[in-house]
Motif scaffolding. Sequence first.
Motif, PDB file in Angstrom:
ATOM      1  N   PHE A  44      -1.678   4.362   4.036  1.00  0.00           N
ATOM      2  CA  PHE A  44      -2.205   3.055   3.673  1.00  0.00           C
ATOM      3  C   PHE A  44      -2.880   3.132   2.303  1.00  0.00           C
ATOM      4  O   PHE A  44      -3.642   4.072   2.040  1.00  0.00           O
ATOM      5  CB  PHE A  44      -3.282   2.602   4.664  1.00  0.00           C
ATOM      6  CG  PHE A  44      -2.809   2.367   6.070  1.00  0.00           C
ATOM      7  CD1 PHE A  44      -2.983   3.339   7.054  1.00  0.00           C
ATOM      8  CD2 PHE A  44      -2.229   1.161   6.431  1.00  0.00           C
ATOM      9  CE1 PHE A  44      -2.569   3.122   8.355  1.00  0.00           C
ATOM     10  CE2 PHE A  44      -1.816   0.924   7.736  1.00  0.00           C
ATOM     11  CZ  PHE A  44      -1.982   1.914   8.700  1.00  0.00           C
ATOM     12  N   TRP A  48      -6.676  -3.657   3.270  1.00  0.00           N
ATOM     13  CA  TRP A  48      -5.686  -2.598   3.522  1.00  0.00           C
ATOM     14  C   TRP A  48      -4.289  -3.084   3.150  1.00  0.00           C
ATOM     15  O   TRP A  48      -3.976  -4.261   3.296  1.00  0.00           O
ATOM     16  CB  TRP A  48      -5.663  -2.247   5.016  1.00  0.00           C
ATOM     17  CG  TRP A  48      -6.927  -1.719   5.598  1.00  0.00           C
ATOM     18  CD1 TRP A  48      -8.071  -2.420   5.865  1.00  0.00           C
ATOM     19  CD2 TRP A  48      -7.180  -0.383   6.034  1.00  0.00           C
ATOM     20  NE1 TRP A  48      -9.019  -1.600   6.434  1.00  0.00           N
ATOM     21  CE2 TRP A  48      -8.491  -0.347   6.559  1.00  0.00           C
ATOM     22  CE3 TRP A  48      -6.414   0.790   6.055  1.00  0.00           C
ATOM     23  CZ2 TRP A  48      -9.066   0.820   7.075  1.00  0.00           C
ATOM     24  CZ3 TRP A  48      -6.970   1.960   6.572  1.00  0.00           C
ATOM     25  CH2 TRP A  48      -8.286   1.961   7.086  1.00  0.00           C
ATOM     26  N   GLY A  49      -3.448  -2.151   2.721  1.00  0.00           N
ATOM     27  CA  GLY A  49      -2.027  -2.433   2.635  1.00  0.00           C
ATOM     28  C   GLY A  49      -1.444  -2.410   4.037  1.00  0.00           C
ATOM     29  O   GLY A  49      -2.132  -2.074   5.009  1.00  0.00           O
ATOM     30  N   ARG A  50      -0.173  -2.748   4.147  1.00  0.00           N
ATOM     31  CA  ARG A  50       0.453  -2.798   5.463  1.00  0.00           C
ATOM     32  C   ARG A  50       0.778  -1.407   5.995  1.00  0.00           C
ATOM     33  O   ARG A  50       0.990  -1.235   7.193  1.00  0.00           O
ATOM     34  CB  ARG A  50       1.717  -3.644   5.400  1.00  0.00           C
ATOM     35  CG  ARG A  50       1.440  -5.093   5.074  1.00  0.00           C
ATOM     36  CD  ARG A  50       2.714  -5.889   4.923  1.00  0.00           C
ATOM     37  NE  ARG A  50       3.440  -5.980   6.196  1.00  0.00           N
ATOM     38  CZ  ARG A  50       4.570  -6.661   6.327  1.00  0.00           C
ATOM     39  NH1 ARG A  50       5.100  -7.275   5.296  1.00  0.00           N
ATOM     40  NH2 ARG A  50       5.167  -6.710   7.502  1.00  0.00           N
TER      41      ARG A  50
END
Lengths: 107, 119
Positions: free
Chosen positions: B96, B109-111
């Motif tokens: 992440f 957060w990113g995915r």
Amino acid sequence: DIHLTQSPSSVSASVGDRVTITCRASQDFNSWLAWYQQTPGKAPRLLIYAASSLHTGVPSRFSGSGSGTEFTLTISGLQPEDFATYYCQQTNSFPLTFGGGTRVEIK
Amino acid sequence: QVQLQESGPGLVKPSETLSLTCPVSGGSINSRDYYWGWIRQSPGKGLEWIGSIHNSGSTYYNPSLKSRVIISADTSKNQFSLKLSSVTAADRSIYFCARHNKFWYVDLWGRGTLVTVSS
């Protein structure tokens, strides 16, 4: 490193229940602790920071407390969308560390 | 609305270097209010902070990975990157990218992207 131990590792509960999760630290630190919620296939989401402050947009049924080496996350009135895994994280010192997680399951 | 999205190969060969980038959309990586970092998650080790960078150029690394990690930022492309060298099967994780506020909580957060290490 500050080691964080969460208990229980999993809990079964019903909609409307009150659930309490504990995070114990290997050494005493101030209130530099956060709680995150993670549902399957998604990234974690910040719920609580500074041990007891609710992050923007988080429902008030979530609350945090504690200081020193013991912290708790309480969900008052569990909702269907709350069935997830919860993690604590300390930001008192490097390296930043996370607890092992507590899975909240449907009874 | 600021968004992060990890980009990079999902498969890396043992002993090679894992490289991921994280473009930041809807906001500037130059903000002095945030740190930009990488966190990974594997079934065996849970969530593990890898390291982070600030626009001042300061970097912060987990000592357990420090000898193999480089985190850098490209302000012209508004993105930051992770390089993890000499990977082994133990580095198989979801990676992440993340934004920390000034108190180091991760507020974005990113995915996440799964990276597998295999020949």
